[in-house]
Design an enzyme around this catalytic site. Structure first.
Site, PDB file in Angstrom:
ATOM      1  N   LYS A 149     -42.828  11.085 -63.677  1.00 33.15           N
ATOM      2  CA  LYS A 149     -42.961  11.462 -62.267  1.00 33.15           C
ATOM      3  C   LYS A 149     -42.239  12.786 -62.019  1.00 33.15           C
ATOM      4  O   LYS A 149     -41.016  12.851 -62.066  1.00 33.15           O
ATOM      5  CB  LYS A 149     -42.364  10.405 -61.328  1.00 33.15           C
ATOM      6  CG  LYS A 149     -42.818  10.632 -59.894  1.00 33.15           C
ATOM      7  CD  LYS A 149     -41.975   9.937 -58.872  1.00 33.15           C
ATOM      8  CE  LYS A 149     -40.782  10.724 -58.432  1.00 33.15           C
ATOM      9  NZ  LYS A 149     -41.072  11.990 -57.727  1.00 33.15           N
ATOM     10  N   GLY A 173     -31.667  14.892 -62.035  1.00 33.57           N
ATOM     11  CA  GLY A 173     -31.693  15.032 -60.580  1.00 33.57           C
ATOM     12  C   GLY A 173     -30.290  14.930 -60.030  1.00 33.57           C
ATOM     13  O   GLY A 173     -29.309  15.147 -60.749  1.00 33.57           O
ATOM     14  N   THR A 224     -26.727  13.453 -58.365  1.00 32.91           N
ATOM     15  CA  THR A 224     -25.806  12.395 -58.784  1.00 32.91           C
ATOM     16  C   THR A 224     -26.030  11.109 -57.982  1.00 32.91           C
ATOM     17  O   THR A 224     -26.007  10.007 -58.544  1.00 32.91           O
ATOM     18  CB  THR A 224     -24.355  12.913 -58.657  1.00 32.91           C
ATOM     19  OG1 THR A 224     -24.206  13.978 -59.604  1.00 32.91           O
ATOM     20  CG2 THR A 224     -23.334  11.832 -58.956  1.00 32.91           C
ATOM     21  N   ALA A 225     -26.281  11.232 -56.671  1.00 31.80           N
ATOM     22  CA  ALA A 225     -26.486  10.027 -55.856  1.00 31.80           C
ATOM     23  C   ALA A 225     -27.751   9.291 -56.315  1.00 31.80           C
ATOM     24  O   ALA A 225     -27.755   8.052 -56.418  1.00 31.80           O
ATOM     25  CB  ALA A 225     -26.607  10.407 -54.384  1.00 31.80           C
ATOM     26  N   THR A 226     -28.803  10.034 -56.645  1.00 32.64           N
ATOM     27  CA  THR A 226     -30.036   9.388 -57.130  1.00 32.64           C
ATOM     28  C   THR A 226     -29.771   8.735 -58.485  1.00 32.64           C
ATOM     29  O   THR A 226     -30.262   7.625 -58.753  1.00 32.64           O
ATOM     30  CB  THR A 226     -31.184  10.412 -57.268  1.00 32.64           C
ATOM     31  OG1 THR A 226     -31.201  11.242 -56.114  1.00 32.64           O
ATOM     32  CG2 THR A 226     -32.516   9.738 -57.412  1.00 32.64           C
ATOM     33  N   GLU A 274     -29.088  13.103 -66.350  1.00 32.45           N
ATOM     34  CA  GLU A 274     -28.617  14.498 -66.254  1.00 32.45           C
ATOM     35  C   GLU A 274     -28.485  14.801 -64.776  1.00 32.45           C
ATOM     36  O   GLU A 274     -29.488  14.898 -64.065  1.00 32.45           O
ATOM     37  CB  GLU A 274     -29.639  15.439 -66.901  1.00 32.45           C
ATOM     38  CG  GLU A 274     -29.868  15.219 -68.370  1.00 32.45           C
ATOM     39  CD  GLU A 274     -28.643  15.556 -69.210  1.00 32.45           C
ATOM     40  OE1 GLU A 274     -27.756  16.270 -68.723  1.00 32.45           O
ATOM     41  OE2 GLU A 274     -28.571  15.075 -70.357  1.00 32.45           O
ATOM     42  N   CYS A 308     -28.801  23.637 -61.929  1.00 30.92           N
ATOM     43  CA  CYS A 308     -27.643  22.733 -62.029  1.00 30.92           C
ATOM     44  C   CYS A 308     -26.473  23.412 -62.743  1.00 30.92           C
ATOM     45  O   CYS A 308     -25.331  23.009 -62.589  1.00 30.92           O
ATOM     46  CB  CYS A 308     -28.052  21.453 -62.755  1.00 30.92           C
ATOM     47  SG  CYS A 308     -28.836  21.788 -64.341  1.00 30.92           S
ATOM     48  N   GLU A 333     -21.588  19.809 -54.584  1.00 33.33           N
ATOM     49  CA  GLU A 333     -22.709  20.613 -55.082  1.00 33.33           C
ATOM     50  C   GLU A 333     -23.559  21.076 -53.895  1.00 33.33           C
ATOM     51  O   GLU A 333     -24.013  20.270 -53.100  1.00 33.33           O
ATOM     52  CB  GLU A 333     -23.586  19.789 -56.032  1.00 33.33           C
ATOM     53  CG  GLU A 333     -24.681  20.628 -56.630  1.00 33.33           C
ATOM     54  CD  GLU A 333     -25.625  19.846 -57.528  1.00 33.33           C
ATOM     55  OE1 GLU A 333     -26.057  18.743 -57.147  1.00 33.33           O
ATOM     56  OE2 GLU A 333     -25.944  20.340 -58.619  1.00 33.33           O
TER      57      GLU A 333
HETATM   58  P1  NDP Z   1     -33.181  14.245 -56.632  1.00 34.94           P
HETATM   59  O1  NDP Z   1     -32.138  13.388 -57.235  1.00 34.94           O
HETATM   60  O2  NDP Z   1     -33.391  14.160 -55.159  1.00 34.94           O
HETATM   61  O3  NDP Z   1     -34.596  13.957 -57.266  1.00 34.94           O
HETATM   62  C1  NDP Z   1     -34.847  14.023 -58.655  1.00 34.94           C
HETATM   63  C2  NDP Z   1     -36.061  13.190 -58.976  1.00 34.94           C
HETATM   64  O4  NDP Z   1     -35.779  11.819 -58.706  1.00 34.94           O
HETATM   65  C3  NDP Z   1     -37.288  13.541 -58.131  1.00 34.94           C
HETATM   66  O5  NDP Z   1     -38.452  13.366 -58.905  1.00 34.94           O
HETATM   67  C4  NDP Z   1     -37.213  12.516 -57.031  1.00 34.94           C
HETATM   68  O6  NDP Z   1     -38.442  12.326 -56.424  1.00 34.94           O
HETATM   69  C5  NDP Z   1     -36.744  11.295 -57.819  1.00 34.94           C
HETATM   70  N1  NDP Z   1     -36.108  10.247 -57.031  1.00 34.94           N
HETATM   71  C6  NDP Z   1     -35.485  10.345 -55.823  1.00 34.94           C
HETATM   72  N2  NDP Z   1     -35.028   9.126 -55.431  1.00 34.94           N
HETATM   73  C7  NDP Z   1     -35.370   8.252 -56.407  1.00 34.94           C
HETATM   74  C8  NDP Z   1     -35.169   6.838 -56.595  1.00 34.94           C
HETATM   75  N3  NDP Z   1     -34.522   6.083 -55.688  1.00 34.94           N
HETATM   76  N4  NDP Z   1     -35.641   6.274 -57.718  1.00 34.94           N
HETATM   77  C9  NDP Z   1     -36.270   7.020 -58.653  1.00 34.94           C
HETATM   78  N5  NDP Z   1     -36.505   8.342 -58.525  1.00 34.94           N
HETATM   79  C10 NDP Z   1     -36.052   8.956 -57.428  1.00 34.94           C
HETATM   80  O7  NDP Z   1     -32.861  15.723 -57.103  1.00 34.94           O
HETATM   81  P2  NDP Z   1     -33.598  17.035 -56.657  1.00 34.94           P
HETATM   82  O8  NDP Z   1     -35.048  16.959 -56.961  1.00 34.94           O
HETATM   83  O9  NDP Z   1     -33.133  17.337 -55.277  1.00 34.94           O
HETATM   84  O10 NDP Z   1     -32.986  18.095 -57.703  1.00 34.94           O
HETATM   85  C11 NDP Z   1     -31.775  18.716 -57.529  1.00 34.94           C
HETATM   86  C12 NDP Z   1     -30.684  17.969 -58.276  1.00 34.94           C
HETATM   87  O11 NDP Z   1     -30.995  17.905 -59.659  1.00 34.94           O
HETATM   88  C13 NDP Z   1     -29.362  18.688 -58.194  1.00 34.94           C
HETATM   89  O12 NDP Z   1     -28.339  17.767 -57.936  1.00 34.94           O
HETATM   90  C14 NDP Z   1     -29.194  19.273 -59.584  1.00 34.94           C
HETATM   91  O13 NDP Z   1     -27.878  19.486 -59.972  1.00 34.94           O
HETATM   92  C15 NDP Z   1     -29.854  18.247 -60.419  1.00 34.94           C
HETATM   93  N6  NDP Z   1     -30.239  18.827 -61.696  1.00 34.94           N
HETATM   94  C16 NDP Z   1     -29.534  18.476 -62.819  1.00 34.94           C
HETATM   95  C17 NDP Z   1     -29.826  19.054 -64.043  1.00 34.94           C
HETATM   96  C18 NDP Z   1     -29.108  18.646 -65.277  1.00 34.94           C
HETATM   97  O14 NDP Z   1     -29.628  18.923 -66.364  1.00 34.94           O
HETATM   98  N7  NDP Z   1     -27.960  18.014 -65.213  1.00 34.94           N
HETATM   99  C19 NDP Z   1     -30.868  20.080 -64.159  1.00 34.94           C
HETATM  100  C20 NDP Z   1     -31.552  20.354 -62.929  1.00 34.94           C
HETATM  101  C21 NDP Z   1     -31.227  19.744 -61.736  1.00 34.94           C
HETATM  102  P3  NDP Z   1     -38.880  13.183 -55.127  1.00 34.94           P
HETATM  103  O15 NDP Z   1     -38.338  14.554 -55.247  1.00 34.94           O
HETATM  104  O16 NDP Z   1     -40.339  13.148 -55.210  1.00 34.94           O
HETATM  105  O17 NDP Z   1     -38.311  12.431 -53.977  1.00 34.94           O
END
Ligand code: NDP
Length: 484
Positions: free
Chosen positions: A173, A226, A228-230, A248, A282, A385
């Site tokens: 996804k 994505g 940290t909270a997610t 990650e 990130c 962040e």
């Molecule tokens: P999110 O955590 O909001 O979303 C990441 C993914 O998870 C999206 O596909 C999102 O879907 C999905 N998602 C959201 N809620 C849920 C859930 N309850 N269950 C399963 N999947 C879920 O992050 P962002 O997209 O806002 O990305 C930014 C974040 O990603 C930043 O915190 C950044 O630091 C981190 N990041 C970390 C990296 C690393 O390698 N450590 C690299 C790049 C980014 P949808 O968007 O469709 O809601």
């Protein structure tokens, strides 16, 4: 208007519920396509297809899997311009960045893992003269991948490539905020002849489609990038189901400049680290610590170099600073700028939304690169962040002090250190709590190295052998060798 489709069992298909979400171009603020609002029924279909494809794909010789992944990589290269434009329209990032970083990395991911699986080896252990052990590394089955919006195709392929190379099948996804290039990739997978069900892509909202992947009992492994909270939410569901997880997560990375640094490298390096992709990486170095004797001159040159960044329409090749990915994210970053004001920050440059670069972009989400001084290391702006074009600059006097500053967040993803003193570079690299330390560089990535975060920046490592190991299950076989 273009309608993105799910990719299930080799077919491009509508979501079963028939519902779509608007997909907005951030540079214009206008809806330009629609993305499936998939739910658990679509995830169920995708998982069934992936389960059905698993026996065939896992038994396919590695060389054949490799050839297919390399073929998809070649198709990405052949479609570079089209994919880069799609990424830019979807995400708001400068087209030159998409052309030179995002899309080339997507094909490199597929080629790298598609070929490294040919060299993947396991161990054997002779136990004195009584037994020989050997370790099999079997694919884990159906893998769920969930990726974010900041580097859409780059991170989507970073996950699916090692998963597929090692013989797993995938339900992926992408972020619903930036689904376009993953959709275009599915068209290329069809063209390459990837067998049906090997890769399935379900578009939709995280809490709906994403959560359905995480809780599906047949999906044994979750690779998530994505926030940290997610990540915590995903772990709450997946951990009691004993799923294997790689998380990650976010970062709040220090960028440390010693007075002896080569400023010709440190200044442009710090501008890139702070503002690349509008600060939406990130690994961005958003907390800049400068040794006091160099503080004033660094700040002057850093502000000057930042002022030279060309803010513009992301589709213009000369643009270096494009639009924020979405209205909610734009508003979140502006709210942190307001918080920095309340916390007593001095704005050296930026500090507000940027004027639209042209008529086309009049409703786009642009924010000026912003540099703030005078904030305490422990204030919220320096601990949380923000994920936007906002950097703070803080002086320090001693090495111990800057190590303490660098470690003063809950995150531990990466750090950059600029110094000509090799011994000091080693000492700092040893003491900073982060999964990646760059010395005299930033975002120099070798796909073979372990990649991941400490503390709340994640669990597990991706990259190279780590990824191949993550997506396989080690099974030890112990054979007695009795003396006759
Ligand atoms: P999110 O955590 O909001 O979303 C990441 C993914 O998870 C999206 O596909 C999102 O879907 C999905 N998602 C959201 N809620 C849920 C859930 N309850 N269950 C399963 N999947 C879920 O992050 P962002 O997209 O806002 O990305 C930014 C974040 O990603 C930043 O915190 C950044 O630091 C981190 N990041 C970390 C990296 C690393 O390698 N450590 C690299 C790049 C980014 P949808 O968007 O469709 O809601």
């Amino acid at each position: 208007m273009k309608r993105i489709q799910n990719y299930i069992d080799g077919e491009l298909c509508e979501p079963l519920g028939g519902k779509y979400l608007d997909n907005v171009e951030p540079a214009t603020g206008q809806v330009y396509s629609q993305v499936p609002d998939s739910d658990e029924r679509d995830v169920e279909r995708a998982t069934s297809a992936a389960l059905a494809a698993f026996p065939g794909w896992s038994a396919t010789p590695a060389a054949d899997r490799s050839r297919l992944l390399c073929k998809i990589a070649d198709l990405i290269d052949a479609n570079l311009d089209r994919l880069a434009e799609a990424e830019t329209i979807d995400n708001g990032k400068p087209i030159t960045l998409a052309r030179t970083l995002d899309i080339p990395r997507a094909s490199e991911n597929l080629r790298f893992f598609g070929t490294s699986v040919l060299h993947f080896h396991s161990e054997s252990h002779a136990t004195d003269n009584v037994a020989i052990n050997y370790t099999l590394r079997k694919p884990r089955g159906v893998v769920g991948t969930i990726s974010p919006w900041n580097l859409p195709l780059y991170l989507f392929t970073w996950k699916i490539a090692p998963a597929l190379a090692t013989g797993n099948t995938v339900v992926g996804k992408p972020s619903e905020v930036t689904p376009m290039t993953a959709f275009l990739l599915t068209e290329l997978c069809r063209e390459a002849g990837l067998p049906p069900g090997v890769l399935n892509v379900v578009h939709g909202l995280g809490p709906k489609a994403g959560a359905a992947i995480v809780k599906h009992p047949a999906i044994t492994t979750i690779s998530f990038t994505g926030g940290t909270a997610t990540g915590a939410e995903i772990a709450r569901t997946a951990a009691p189901m004993f799923k294997k997880m790689a998380l990650e997560l976010g970062g709040k990375n220090p960028n440390i400049i010693f007075a002896d640094a080569n400023m010709d490298a440190a200044i442009p390096g710090s501008v890139r680290a702070a503002f690349s992709n509008q600060g939406q990486v990130c690994l961005c170095g958003s907390r800049i610590f400068v040794e006091r004797s160099a503080y004033k001159s660094f700040l002057t040159k850093f502000v000057e170099a930042t002022g030279n960044l060309k803010i513009g329409d992301p589709l213009e090749p000369a643009t270096q600073h494009g639009a924020m990915v979405s209205r909610p994210h734009y508003e979140k970053v502006l709210s942190y700028i307001e918080l920095a004001r309340q916390e007593g920050g001095d704005f050296i440059c930026g500090g507000k939304n940027a004027p639209p670069p042209n008529e086309r972009c009049k409703d786009g989400y642009f924010i000026e690169p912003t540099i703030i001084t005078g904030l305490d290391v422990n204030c919220r702006v320096n601990r949380e962040e923000i994920f936007g074009p906002l950097a703070t600059v803080i002086p320090f006097d001693r090495e111990d002090e800057v190590v303490e500053y660098a470690n003063a967040t809950d995150y531990g993803l990466s750090a950059a250190v600029w110094t000509e003193n090799l011994s000091r570079a080693h000492r700092i690299a040893d003491r900073i709590q982060a999964g990646t330390i760059w010395v005299n560089c930033w975002l120099l990535r070798d796909l073979r190295v372990p990649f991941g975060g400490m503390k709340q920046s994640g669990v597990g490592r991706e990259g190279g052998q780590e990824a191949l190991r993550f997506f396989t299950e080690p099974k030890n076989v112990c054979i007695a060798t009795p003396k006759s």
